[in-house]
Design a protein around this motif. Structure first.
Motif, mmCIF file in Angstrom:
data_model
loop_
_atom_site.group_PDB
_atom_site.id
_atom_site.type_symbol
_atom_site.label_atom_id
_atom_site.label_comp_id
_atom_site.label_asym_id
_atom_site.label_seq_id
_atom_site.Cartn_x
_atom_site.Cartn_y
_atom_site.Cartn_z
ATOM 1 N N THR A 42 41.801 67.059 6.973
ATOM 2 C CA THR A 42 42.328 66.987 8.330
ATOM 3 C C THR A 42 41.722 68.095 9.167
ATOM 4 N N LEU A 43 41.227 67.731 10.333
ATOM 5 C CA LEU A 43 40.728 68.708 11.296
ATOM 6 C C LEU A 43 41.790 68.863 12.380
ATOM 7 N N VAL A 44 42.334 70.055 12.499
ATOM 8 C CA VAL A 44 43.353 70.347 13.513
ATOM 9 C C VAL A 44 42.667 71.061 14.665
ATOM 10 N N GLY A 45 42.858 70.552 15.870
ATOM 11 C CA GLY A 45 42.240 71.153 17.046
ATOM 12 C C GLY A 45 42.946 70.703 18.303
ATOM 13 N N LYS A 46 42.190 70.635 19.377
ATOM 14 C CA LYS A 46 42.714 70.111 20.642
ATOM 15 C C LYS A 46 41.540 69.697 21.514
ATOM 16 N N ASP A 53 41.130 62.598 8.919
ATOM 17 C CA ASP A 53 41.842 62.375 10.169
ATOM 18 C C ASP A 53 41.815 63.660 10.988
ATOM 19 N N GLU A 54 42.165 63.510 12.245
ATOM 20 C CA GLU A 54 42.231 64.648 13.152
ATOM 21 C C GLU A 54 43.626 64.716 13.733
ATOM 22 N N VAL A 62 41.145 74.193 12.625
ATOM 23 C CA VAL A 62 41.602 74.446 11.260
ATOM 24 C C VAL A 62 41.227 73.235 10.415
ATOM 25 N N VAL A 63 40.665 73.473 9.247
ATOM 26 C CA VAL A 63 40.362 72.405 8.303
ATOM 27 C C VAL A 63 41.382 72.487 7.178
ATOM 28 N N LEU A 64 42.088 71.387 6.952
ATOM 29 C CA LEU A 64 43.053 71.286 5.863
ATOM 30 C C LEU A 64 42.485 70.371 4.795
#
Length: 113
Positions: free
Chosen positions: A33-37, A69-70, A89-91
């Protein structure tokens, strides 16, 4: 080299030898998962690195299945509270692998390890 081991076991003539060495190996599945905005240039850079590494991993024999997913911190209050100052952030499987900068060698190693 499961196939080689199975062939050697079959030649040994021992009963049930093939059962001890399955011909196929089940690949593991990793949730990335890529967390961003939106509008985050570091997130855009991270997305490019992640895409390139996913392509390299997919071309590797016995590669894991990667479910990608993002998530945006603008759409999830819990993510915003936890990661607002650390994006991108990469999970991997829900655990933080890295933030701010994605090292392609380290990510590939984690995915193949």
């Amino acid at each position: 080299m499961p196939g080689c081991l199975a062939a050697r076991a079959a030649r040994s003539g021992s009963p049930g030898a093939l059962a001890a060495y399955p011909e196929t190996v089940t690949a593991r599945t990793i949730r990335l998962t890529l967390v961003g905005k939106p509008g985050c240039h570091l997130c855009d850079d991270a997305r490019e690195v992640v895409a390139a590494v996913r392509g390299e991993v997919a071309a590797t024999p016995a590669a894991p299945t990667i479910e990608y997913d993002e998530a945006s911190i603008l759409d999830d209050a819990a993510l915003a509270e936890r990661f607002a100052e650390e994006i991108p952030v990469v999970l991997l499987d829900g655990e933080v692998h890295t933030y701010w900068h994605v090292d392609p060698v380290r990510l590939k190693s984690a995915l193949l390890g």
